[in-house]
Design a protein around this motif. Sequence first.
Motif, PDB file in Angstrom:
ATOM      1  N   GLU A 237     -94.827  -3.966 -52.078  1.00  0.00           N
ATOM      2  CA  GLU A 237     -94.688  -3.914 -53.534  1.00  0.00           C
ATOM      3  C   GLU A 237     -95.824  -4.683 -54.214  1.00  0.00           C
ATOM      4  O   GLU A 237     -96.329  -4.278 -55.259  1.00  0.00           O
ATOM      5  CB  GLU A 237     -93.335  -4.488 -53.966  1.00  0.00           C
ATOM      6  CG  GLU A 237     -92.151  -3.635 -53.568  1.00  0.00           C
ATOM      7  CD  GLU A 237     -92.196  -2.256 -54.212  1.00  0.00           C
ATOM      8  OE1 GLU A 237     -92.583  -2.149 -55.395  1.00  0.00           O
ATOM      9  OE2 GLU A 237     -91.850  -1.285 -53.528  1.00  0.00           O
ATOM     10  N   PHE A 238     -96.212  -5.791 -53.602  1.00  0.00           N
ATOM     11  CA  PHE A 238     -97.330  -6.566 -54.137  1.00  0.00           C
ATOM     12  C   PHE A 238     -98.607  -5.745 -54.127  1.00  0.00           C
ATOM     13  O   PHE A 238     -99.352  -5.695 -55.106  1.00  0.00           O
ATOM     14  CB  PHE A 238     -97.493  -7.857 -53.322  1.00  0.00           C
ATOM     15  CG  PHE A 238     -98.670  -8.684 -53.731  1.00  0.00           C
ATOM     16  CD1 PHE A 238     -98.630  -9.433 -54.892  1.00  0.00           C
ATOM     17  CD2 PHE A 238     -99.824  -8.710 -52.958  1.00  0.00           C
ATOM     18  CE1 PHE A 238     -99.721 -10.198 -55.279  1.00  0.00           C
ATOM     19  CE2 PHE A 238    -100.913  -9.470 -53.335  1.00  0.00           C
ATOM     20  CZ  PHE A 238    -100.856 -10.215 -54.498  1.00  0.00           C
TER      21      PHE A 238
ATOM     22  N   VAL B  82    -100.955  -4.490 -57.254  1.00  0.00           N
ATOM     23  CA  VAL B  82    -102.397  -4.739 -57.352  1.00  0.00           C
ATOM     24  C   VAL B  82    -103.136  -3.429 -57.605  1.00  0.00           C
ATOM     25  O   VAL B  82    -104.056  -3.370 -58.430  1.00  0.00           O
ATOM     26  CB  VAL B  82    -102.923  -5.435 -56.075  1.00  0.00           C
ATOM     27  CG1 VAL B  82    -104.432  -5.455 -56.040  1.00  0.00           C
ATOM     28  CG2 VAL B  82    -102.370  -6.854 -55.997  1.00  0.00           C
ATOM     29  N   GLU B  83    -102.750  -2.357 -56.915  1.00  0.00           N
ATOM     30  CA  GLU B  83    -103.383  -1.051 -57.134  1.00  0.00           C
ATOM     31  C   GLU B  83    -103.209  -0.593 -58.576  1.00  0.00           C
ATOM     32  O   GLU B  83    -104.148  -0.088 -59.198  1.00  0.00           O
ATOM     33  CB  GLU B  83    -102.789  -0.010 -56.185  1.00  0.00           C
ATOM     34  CG  GLU B  83    -103.234  -0.147 -54.753  1.00  0.00           C
ATOM     35  CD  GLU B  83    -102.502   0.805 -53.813  1.00  0.00           C
ATOM     36  OE1 GLU B  83    -101.533   1.475 -54.257  1.00  0.00           O
ATOM     37  OE2 GLU B  83    -102.875   0.867 -52.638  1.00  0.00           O
ATOM     38  N   GLU B  84    -102.005  -0.759 -59.102  1.00  0.00           N
ATOM     39  CA  GLU B  84    -101.743  -0.380 -60.494  1.00  0.00           C
ATOM     40  C   GLU B  84    -102.570  -1.240 -61.448  1.00  0.00           C
ATOM     41  O   GLU B  84    -103.123  -0.745 -62.429  1.00  0.00           O
ATOM     42  CB  GLU B  84    -100.259  -0.531 -60.796  1.00  0.00           C
ATOM     43  CG  GLU B  84     -99.854  -0.036 -62.154  1.00  0.00           C
ATOM     44  CD  GLU B  84     -98.358  -0.164 -62.375  1.00  0.00           C
ATOM     45  OE1 GLU B  84     -97.972  -0.662 -63.450  1.00  0.00           O
ATOM     46  OE2 GLU B  84     -97.588   0.235 -61.481  1.00  0.00           O
ATOM     47  N   GLY B  85    -102.663  -2.530 -61.161  1.00  0.00           N
ATOM     48  CA  GLY B  85    -103.465  -3.424 -61.994  1.00  0.00           C
ATOM     49  C   GLY B  85    -104.936  -3.055 -61.975  1.00  0.00           C
ATOM     50  O   GLY B  85    -105.607  -3.083 -63.005  1.00  0.00           O
ATOM     51  N   LEU B  86    -105.457  -2.679 -60.813  1.00  0.00           N
ATOM     52  CA  LEU B  86    -106.856  -2.256 -60.725  1.00  0.00           C
ATOM     53  C   LEU B  86    -107.084  -0.958 -61.497  1.00  0.00           C
ATOM     54  O   LEU B  86    -108.139  -0.759 -62.092  1.00  0.00           O
ATOM     55  CB  LEU B  86    -107.290  -2.107 -59.269  1.00  0.00           C
ATOM     56  CG  LEU B  86    -107.492  -3.421 -58.511  1.00  0.00           C
ATOM     57  CD1 LEU B  86    -107.795  -3.146 -57.039  1.00  0.00           C
ATOM     58  CD2 LEU B  86    -108.593  -4.243 -59.147  1.00  0.00           C
ATOM     59  N   GLY B  87    -106.093  -0.085 -61.504  1.00  0.00           N
ATOM     60  CA  GLY B  87    -106.197   1.137 -62.303  1.00  0.00           C
ATOM     61  C   GLY B  87    -106.281   0.813 -63.785  1.00  0.00           C
ATOM     62  O   GLY B  87    -107.055   1.430 -64.534  1.00  0.00           O
TER      63      GLY B  87
ATOM     64  N   VAL C 201     -88.886 -15.205 -55.178  1.00  0.00           N
ATOM     65  CA  VAL C 201     -89.206 -13.774 -55.092  1.00  0.00           C
ATOM     66  C   VAL C 201     -89.118 -13.302 -53.645  1.00  0.00           C
ATOM     67  O   VAL C 201     -88.544 -12.235 -53.360  1.00  0.00           O
ATOM     68  CB  VAL C 201     -90.604 -13.486 -55.690  1.00  0.00           C
ATOM     69  CG1 VAL C 201     -91.088 -12.093 -55.345  1.00  0.00           C
ATOM     70  CG2 VAL C 201     -90.580 -13.676 -57.198  1.00  0.00           C
ATOM     71  N   CYS C 202     -89.663 -14.066 -52.708  1.00  0.00           N
ATOM     72  CA  CYS C 202     -89.592 -13.692 -51.293  1.00  0.00           C
ATOM     73  C   CYS C 202     -88.152 -13.671 -50.798  1.00  0.00           C
ATOM     74  O   CYS C 202     -87.745 -12.736 -50.078  1.00  0.00           O
ATOM     75  CB  CYS C 202     -90.426 -14.647 -50.442  1.00  0.00           C
ATOM     76  SG  CYS C 202     -92.202 -14.420 -50.674  1.00  0.00           S
ATOM     77  N   LEU C 203     -87.371 -14.657 -51.181  1.00  0.00           N
ATOM     78  CA  LEU C 203     -85.966 -14.716 -50.787  1.00  0.00           C
ATOM     79  C   LEU C 203     -85.195 -13.532 -51.363  1.00  0.00           C
ATOM     80  O   LEU C 203     -84.397 -12.894 -50.664  1.00  0.00           O
ATOM     81  CB  LEU C 203     -85.350 -16.041 -51.244  1.00  0.00           C
ATOM     82  CG  LEU C 203     -83.897 -16.277 -50.852  1.00  0.00           C
ATOM     83  CD1 LEU C 203     -83.777 -16.340 -49.328  1.00  0.00           C
ATOM     84  CD2 LEU C 203     -83.388 -17.557 -51.475  1.00  0.00           C
ATOM     85  N   PHE C 204     -85.430 -13.221 -52.625  1.00  0.00           N
ATOM     86  CA  PHE C 204     -84.776 -12.081 -53.267  1.00  0.00           C
ATOM     87  C   PHE C 204     -85.159 -10.786 -52.564  1.00  0.00           C
ATOM     88  O   PHE C 204     -84.313  -9.906 -52.352  1.00  0.00           O
ATOM     89  CB  PHE C 204     -85.157 -12.032 -54.753  1.00  0.00           C
ATOM     90  CG  PHE C 204     -84.409 -11.008 -55.533  1.00  0.00           C
ATOM     91  CD1 PHE C 204     -83.093 -11.218 -55.900  1.00  0.00           C
ATOM     92  CD2 PHE C 204     -85.021  -9.822 -55.919  1.00  0.00           C
ATOM     93  CE1 PHE C 204     -82.397 -10.267 -56.622  1.00  0.00           C
ATOM     94  CE2 PHE C 204     -84.346  -8.868 -56.634  1.00  0.00           C
ATOM     95  CZ  PHE C 204     -83.020  -9.085 -56.995  1.00  0.00           C
TER      96      PHE C 204
ATOM     97  N   ARG D  55     -83.715  -6.435 -48.986  1.00  0.00           N
ATOM     98  CA  ARG D  55     -84.398  -5.673 -47.936  1.00  0.00           C
ATOM     99  C   ARG D  55     -85.550  -4.834 -48.526  1.00  0.00           C
ATOM    100  O   ARG D  55     -85.678  -3.643 -48.265  1.00  0.00           O
ATOM    101  CB  ARG D  55     -83.418  -4.800 -47.173  1.00  0.00           C
ATOM    102  CG  ARG D  55     -82.369  -5.604 -46.445  1.00  0.00           C
ATOM    103  CD  ARG D  55     -81.509  -4.696 -45.599  1.00  0.00           C
ATOM    104  NE  ARG D  55     -80.389  -5.396 -45.044  1.00  0.00           N
ATOM    105  CZ  ARG D  55     -80.406  -6.090 -43.912  1.00  0.00           C
ATOM    106  NH1 ARG D  55     -81.514  -6.185 -43.217  1.00  0.00           N
ATOM    107  NH2 ARG D  55     -79.327  -6.697 -43.474  1.00  0.00           N
ATOM    108  N   THR D  56     -86.364  -5.505 -49.310  1.00  0.00           N
ATOM    109  CA  THR D  56     -87.518  -4.876 -49.950  1.00  0.00           C
ATOM    110  C   THR D  56     -88.782  -5.348 -49.247  1.00  0.00           C
ATOM    111  O   THR D  56     -88.894  -6.513 -48.864  1.00  0.00           O
ATOM    112  CB  THR D  56     -87.585  -5.277 -51.437  1.00  0.00           C
ATOM    113  OG1 THR D  56     -86.379  -4.914 -52.069  1.00  0.00           O
ATOM    114  CG2 THR D  56     -88.741  -4.608 -52.142  1.00  0.00           C
ATOM    115  N   ASP D  57     -89.732  -4.439 -49.099  1.00  0.00           N
ATOM    116  CA  ASP D  57     -91.031  -4.783 -48.539  1.00  0.00           C
ATOM    117  C   ASP D  57     -91.829  -5.497 -49.632  1.00  0.00           C
ATOM    118  O   ASP D  57     -92.509  -4.853 -50.446  1.00  0.00           O
ATOM    119  CB  ASP D  57     -91.756  -3.527 -48.068  1.00  0.00           C
ATOM    120  CG  ASP D  57     -93.130  -3.807 -47.501  1.00  0.00           C
ATOM    121  OD1 ASP D  57     -93.431  -4.985 -47.197  1.00  0.00           O
ATOM    122  OD2 ASP D  57     -93.905  -2.844 -47.362  1.00  0.00           O
ATOM    123  N   VAL D  58     -91.731  -6.815 -49.685  1.00  0.00           N
ATOM    124  CA  VAL D  58     -92.351  -7.604 -50.751  1.00  0.00           C
ATOM    125  C   VAL D  58     -93.868  -7.430 -50.741  1.00  0.00           C
ATOM    126  O   VAL D  58     -94.479  -7.232 -51.791  1.00  0.00           O
ATOM    127  CB  VAL D  58     -91.964  -9.100 -50.618  1.00  0.00           C
ATOM    128  CG1 VAL D  58     -92.675  -9.933 -51.670  1.00  0.00           C
ATOM    129  CG2 VAL D  58     -90.462  -9.274 -50.731  1.00  0.00           C
TER     130      VAL D  58
END
Length: 175
Positions: free
Chosen positions: A31-32, A36-41, A17-20, A25-28
């Motif tokens: 996004e994580f 987590v924010e969505e999961g807490l919601g 996942v980190c390599l991908f 060029r994604t801020d891993v």
Amino acid sequence: MNINIGDYAVPLIFAVVCLFGLIKRTDVFGEFVRGVEEGLGTVKDIFPSLMALVVSVGMFRACGGVELLTEWFRPVTEFLGFPPECTPLVILRPFSGSGSVALFESILGSEGADSFAGRVASVMLGSSETTFYTIAVYFAATKVKKIRYALAAALVGDLCGWLLSGWAVRLLLGT
């Protein structure tokens, strides 16, 4: 040297996942954090339903409701050839997975795994669902309010699983 690939599964997935993320060029980490924010919601949305269900099941068991219903259903279960030892499992299974597993373990401990009751309890546990828990969690998470048809279908499925578990064990295992 014994290498178990399962010991490396999570670190390998994490590295992929980190390599991908680096390649794309994604801020891993960003996004994580958003995940987590969505999961807490989601937890905030389903927690009241889940807590009400857990407290209700605990109160029902503590006040002796399971034992009372077991005695009420005893004539019906005996008529159907269903082991009365499994009736508490029938009552509790739609509400509580951990409670039904604890009952299952007590049935196996008192009756034995190879007994008719132990085999029926095993089949029941594998062929039924914690219906009210599942509905409380998934329908609260998706904000679905009209559950009556889904609930009716799920309870009919549970009823079939309970009835057929005794008959299947008797038919297939001859106990």
